[in-house]
Design a protein around this motif. Structure first.
Motif, PDB file in Angstrom:
ATOM      1  N   SER A   1      26.837  56.513 -45.997  1.00 23.38           N
ATOM      2  CA  SER A   1      27.969  55.974 -46.763  1.00 23.38           C
ATOM      3  C   SER A   1      27.503  55.007 -47.833  1.00 23.38           C
ATOM      4  O   SER A   1      28.123  54.880 -48.873  1.00 23.38           O
ATOM      5  CB  SER A   1      28.979  55.299 -45.835  1.00 23.38           C
TER       6      SER A   1
ATOM      7  N   SER B   1      26.664  56.083 -51.593  1.00 26.52           N
ATOM      8  CA  SER B   1      27.711  56.161 -52.608  1.00 26.52           C
ATOM      9  C   SER B   1      28.395  54.811 -52.729  1.00 26.52           C
ATOM     10  O   SER B   1      28.675  54.157 -51.735  1.00 26.52           O
ATOM     11  CB  SER B   1      28.752  57.216 -52.227  1.00 26.52           C
TER      12      SER B   1
ATOM     13  N   GLU C   1      39.777  59.125 -60.151  1.00 26.32           N
ATOM     14  CA  GLU C   1      40.115  59.634 -58.820  1.00 26.32           C
ATOM     15  C   GLU C   1      40.540  58.548 -57.836  1.00 26.32           C
ATOM     16  O   GLU C   1      41.193  58.847 -56.847  1.00 26.32           O
ATOM     17  CB  GLU C   1      38.937  60.412 -58.217  1.00 26.32           C
ATOM     18  N   ASN C   2      40.145  57.288 -58.075  1.00 27.62           N
ATOM     19  CA  ASN C   2      40.505  56.252 -57.100  1.00 27.62           C
ATOM     20  C   ASN C   2      41.209  55.038 -57.709  1.00 27.62           C
ATOM     21  O   ASN C   2      41.422  54.051 -57.016  1.00 27.62           O
ATOM     22  CB  ASN C   2      39.280  55.813 -56.284  1.00 27.62           C
TER      23      ASN C   2
ATOM     24  N   GLN D   1      36.991  58.655 -49.834  1.00 25.72           N
ATOM     25  CA  GLN D   1      35.998  59.253 -50.733  1.00 25.72           C
ATOM     26  C   GLN D   1      36.380  60.715 -50.943  1.00 25.72           C
ATOM     27  O   GLN D   1      36.669  61.425 -49.980  1.00 25.72           O
ATOM     28  CB  GLN D   1      34.588  59.156 -50.153  1.00 25.72           C
ATOM     29  N   ASN D   2      36.400  61.131 -52.203  1.00 30.42           N
ATOM     30  CA  ASN D   2      36.795  62.499 -52.560  1.00 30.42           C
ATOM     31  C   ASN D   2      38.166  62.860 -51.988  1.00 30.42           C
ATOM     32  O   ASN D   2      38.387  63.975 -51.529  1.00 30.42           O
ATOM     33  CB  ASN D   2      35.739  63.505 -52.090  1.00 30.42           C
ATOM     34  N   GLY D   3      39.078  61.883 -51.992  1.00 36.97           N
ATOM     35  CA  GLY D   3      40.439  62.114 -51.537  1.00 36.97           C
ATOM     36  C   GLY D   3      40.623  62.148 -50.031  1.00 36.97           C
ATOM     37  O   GLY D   3      41.722  62.395 -49.543  1.00 36.97           O
ATOM     38  N   ILE D   4      39.571  61.909 -49.260  1.00 43.59           N
ATOM     39  CA  ILE D   4      39.640  61.967 -47.802  1.00 43.59           C
ATOM     40  C   ILE D   4      39.269  60.612 -47.212  1.00 43.59           C
ATOM     41  O   ILE D   4      38.256  60.023 -47.590  1.00 43.59           O
ATOM     42  CB  ILE D   4      38.680  63.044 -47.254  1.00 43.59           C
ATOM     43  N   GLN D   5      40.097  60.142 -46.285  1.00 40.24           N
ATOM     44  CA  GLN D   5      39.799  58.865 -45.638  1.00 40.24           C
ATOM     45  C   GLN D   5      38.647  59.052 -44.658  1.00 40.24           C
ATOM     46  O   GLN D   5      38.631  59.994 -43.866  1.00 40.24           O
ATOM     47  CB  GLN D   5      41.027  58.306 -44.923  1.00 40.24           C
ATOM     48  N   SER D   6      37.682  58.163 -44.737  1.00 38.80           N
ATOM     49  CA  SER D   6      36.514  58.220 -43.869  1.00 38.80           C
ATOM     50  C   SER D   6      36.910  58.043 -42.410  1.00 38.80           C
ATOM     51  O   SER D   6      37.868  57.334 -42.091  1.00 38.80           O
ATOM     52  CB  SER D   6      35.528  57.122 -44.271  1.00 38.80           C
TER      53      SER D   6
ATOM     54  N   VAL E   1      31.199  54.739 -54.661  1.00 41.34           N
ATOM     55  CA  VAL E   1      32.512  55.135 -55.141  1.00 41.34           C
ATOM     56  C   VAL E   1      33.420  55.384 -53.939  1.00 41.34           C
ATOM     57  O   VAL E   1      33.462  56.482 -53.384  1.00 41.34           O
ATOM     58  CB  VAL E   1      32.424  56.395 -56.030  1.00 41.34           C
ATOM     59  N   TRP E   2      34.133  54.342 -53.541  1.00 42.83           N
ATOM     60  CA  TRP E   2      35.033  54.420 -52.398  1.00 42.83           C
ATOM     61  C   TRP E   2      36.385  53.882 -52.817  1.00 42.83           C
ATOM     62  O   TRP E   2      36.483  52.805 -53.380  1.00 42.83           O
ATOM     63  CB  TRP E   2      34.488  53.601 -51.231  1.00 42.83           C
TER      64      TRP E   2
END
Length: 163
Positions: free
Chosen positions: A18, A21, A49-50, A134-139, A23-24
């Motif tokens: 994690s 990156s 995106e964010n 990240q990338n539209g998905i929650q970690s 970008v979160w």
């Protein structure tokens, strides 16, 4: 017998992955309540995106080099060596009328926390551990360190904030 079992504290491999990156995105359950209070006008450190605001500064625009005066700014900067630069910028812009809320790791053992955060801002510690997007998905993996909202309000001088 050890007091801590490091294997149970966090998954080292997932944490290291994690950290590759920066970008979160901020999850809505963290952002929405603070936005309801402040009504942010610009996200000073985002990508399309964010971004949490219609107006935002991208990495190419570099929010550290932009004018934030008289804005109500949201800032979830990359967590690393750049965080103190964002705090310093928020402090500087507070003298020009900006209100800035940063979501940053609690690094209370660092010089920059004692020089830029404690004397000049309001700190609100978050309860629990945040799972970013990240990338539209929650970690599924939460950060292993505590976070805080650090709030710089408009000021006319370099006087520390007293609470």
């Amino acid at each position: 017998m050890p007091v801590f079992d490091n294997r149970k504290l966090f998954d080292k491999e997932k944490v290291e992955k994690s950290l590759n990156s920066t970008v979160w995105g901020t999850p809505p359950e963290v952002f929405d309540p603070i936005n309801n209070e402040f009504r942010f006008t610009i996200d000073v450190c985002a990508i399309a995106e964010n971004s949490k605001c219609k107006r935002f500064f991208s990495p190419e625009e570099n929010g550290l080099k932009q004018d934030w005066s008289n804005e109500v700014c949201w800032c979830n900067p990359p967590y690393g060596n750049e965080v103190p630069k964002w705090c310093k910028k928020a402090l500087s812009e507070s003298k020009r009328g900006a209100t800035t809320v940063l979501l940053i790791p609690c690094k209370t053992n660092t010089n920059w926390w004692h020089e830029l955060v404690i004397p000049f801002s309001e700190v609100r510690f978050l309860r629990g551990r945040v799972k970013f997007i990240q990338n539209g998905i929650q970690s599924t993996q939460a950060l292993p360190w505590p976070l805080a909202f650090v709030i710089y309000r408009p000021k006319q001088n370099d006087e520390p904030t007293l609470f």
